[in-house]
Motif scaffolding. Structure first.
Motif, PDB file in Angstrom:
ATOM      1  N   UNK A   1       0.854  -1.185   0.000  1.00  0.00           N
ATOM      2  CA  UNK A   1       0.000   0.000   0.000  1.00  0.00           C
ATOM      3  C   UNK A   1       0.890   1.236   0.000  1.00  0.00           C
ATOM      4  N   UNK A   2       0.278   2.401  -0.056  1.00  0.00           N
ATOM      5  CA  UNK A   2       1.064   3.636  -0.075  1.00  0.00           C
ATOM      6  C   UNK A   2       1.450   4.065   1.337  1.00  0.00           C
ATOM      7  N   UNK A   3       2.458   4.936   1.408  1.00  0.00           N
ATOM      8  CA  UNK A   3       2.868   5.504   2.695  1.00  0.00           C
ATOM      9  C   UNK A   3       1.712   6.291   3.319  1.00  0.00           C
ATOM     10  N   UNK A   4       0.939   6.991   2.484  1.00  0.00           N
ATOM     11  CA  UNK A   4      -0.201   7.761   2.984  1.00  0.00           C
ATOM     12  C   UNK A   4      -1.212   6.828   3.641  1.00  0.00           C
ATOM     13  N   UNK A   5      -1.461   5.677   3.020  1.00  0.00           N
ATOM     14  CA  UNK A   5      -2.406   4.712   3.584  1.00  0.00           C
ATOM     15  C   UNK A   5      -1.879   4.132   4.886  1.00  0.00           C
ATOM     16  N   UNK A   6      -0.566   3.895   4.948  1.00  0.00           N
ATOM     17  CA  UNK A   6       0.037   3.403   6.193  1.00  0.00           C
ATOM     18  C   UNK A   6      -0.235   4.374   7.330  1.00  0.00           C
ATOM     19  N   UNK A   7       0.010   5.653   7.097  1.00  0.00           N
ATOM     20  CA  UNK A   7      -0.210   6.648   8.145  1.00  0.00           C
ATOM     21  C   UNK A   7      -1.686   6.789   8.497  1.00  0.00           C
ATOM     22  N   UNK A   8      -2.552   6.652   7.499  1.00  0.00           N
ATOM     23  CA  UNK A   8      -3.987   6.715   7.777  1.00  0.00           C
ATOM     24  C   UNK A   8      -4.411   5.538   8.640  1.00  0.00           C
ATOM     25  N   UNK A   9      -3.887   4.368   8.350  1.00  0.00           N
ATOM     26  CA  UNK A   9      -4.230   3.182   9.146  1.00  0.00           C
ATOM     27  C   UNK A   9      -3.633   3.278  10.549  1.00  0.00           C
ATOM     28  N   UNK A  10      -2.465   3.890  10.649  1.00  0.00           N
ATOM     29  CA  UNK A  10      -1.892   4.114  11.987  1.00  0.00           C
ATOM     30  C   UNK A  10      -2.798   5.019  12.808  1.00  0.00           C
TER      31      UNK A  10
END
Length: 217
Positions: free
Chosen positions: A121-130
């Motif tokens: 997934x994207x880095x943006x999605x990683x941060x959103x999931x965090x």
């Protein structure tokens, strides 16, 4: 139930379960209960701001009339005691920073980019999931967030139980991390992380609930 003075529109309520006997004893003293709650809230804020400990006493006379007296513990300590306590606090904070740096620099930690690659997934999605507590990310200050690699299984899926653990243990990622990596008597001495890998999700949630209640898990 405690309710915000701003009214129902503020939506700020706090329910505390107590026995009917306690309610009967407090009902004639609503003003003192309100003052006590306000004093307690003020002390929490001050303690977090200053790193110092303070308190108050409640005195009840023979007629049952209560009185609150603010008691700054600084007043009960001499200068040497205060200095020694402050040094101990400073040393504890320093040890905590060193330990956190060791954890964040460990080989099991992934950057947001590395976690994104692992999950596809994207880095943006990683941060959103965090931010939604679907991924566990620890704040590394200068180094940014670090993500324990072990929260992703061999199938490339993160721990599904994370949102429930955050709901039970609170919003601090470090609290959830410590819970997952510490050994618990309630899990037969295993870490919560290992118990989850063995499929003991219900047991882990029970242990987290026990920790949240202040029991020894």
């Amino acid at each position: 139930m405690l309710k915000s003075a701003a009214g129902a529109a503020a939506g700020a309520t706090l329910a505390v379960a107590v026995s009917p006997t306690v309610i009967d004893g407090l009902r004639p003293h609503r003003s003192i209960v309100k003052q006590m709650v306000e004093e307690l809230s003020s002390l929490f804020s001050e303690a977090r701001r200053s790193g110092r400990t303070a308190g108050f006493t409640i005195t009840v006379d023979a007629d049952g009339a209560p009185e609150i007296n603010t008691l700054a513990r600084e007043q009960a300590m001499d200068a040497d005691d205060v200095a020694e306590r402050d040094r101990a606090f400073a040393a504890a904070r320093a040890r905590g920073r060193v330990k956190a740096a060791e954890i964040l620099g460990g080989g099991e930690m992934l950057s947001a980019d590395a976690m994104a690659d692992r999950l596809g997934i994207s880095r943006v999605t990683v941060n959103a999931r965090r931010q939604r507590h679907e991924l566990l990310g620890l704040d590394g200050a200068k180094r940014g967030f670090r993500f324990p690699a072990w929260q992703v299984n061999d199938d490339g899926k993160p721990l599904e139980v994370l949102p429930q653990l955050f709901a039970l243990l609170g919003p601090s990622p470090w609290t959830v991390y410590r819970f997952l990596t510490q050994h618990h008597d309630a899990l037969d001495g295993a870490t919560a992380r290992d118990a989850l890998q063995r499929g003991r999700t219900a047991d882990v949630l029970d242990a987290a609930e026990s920790v949240a209640r202040g029991d020894f898990a």
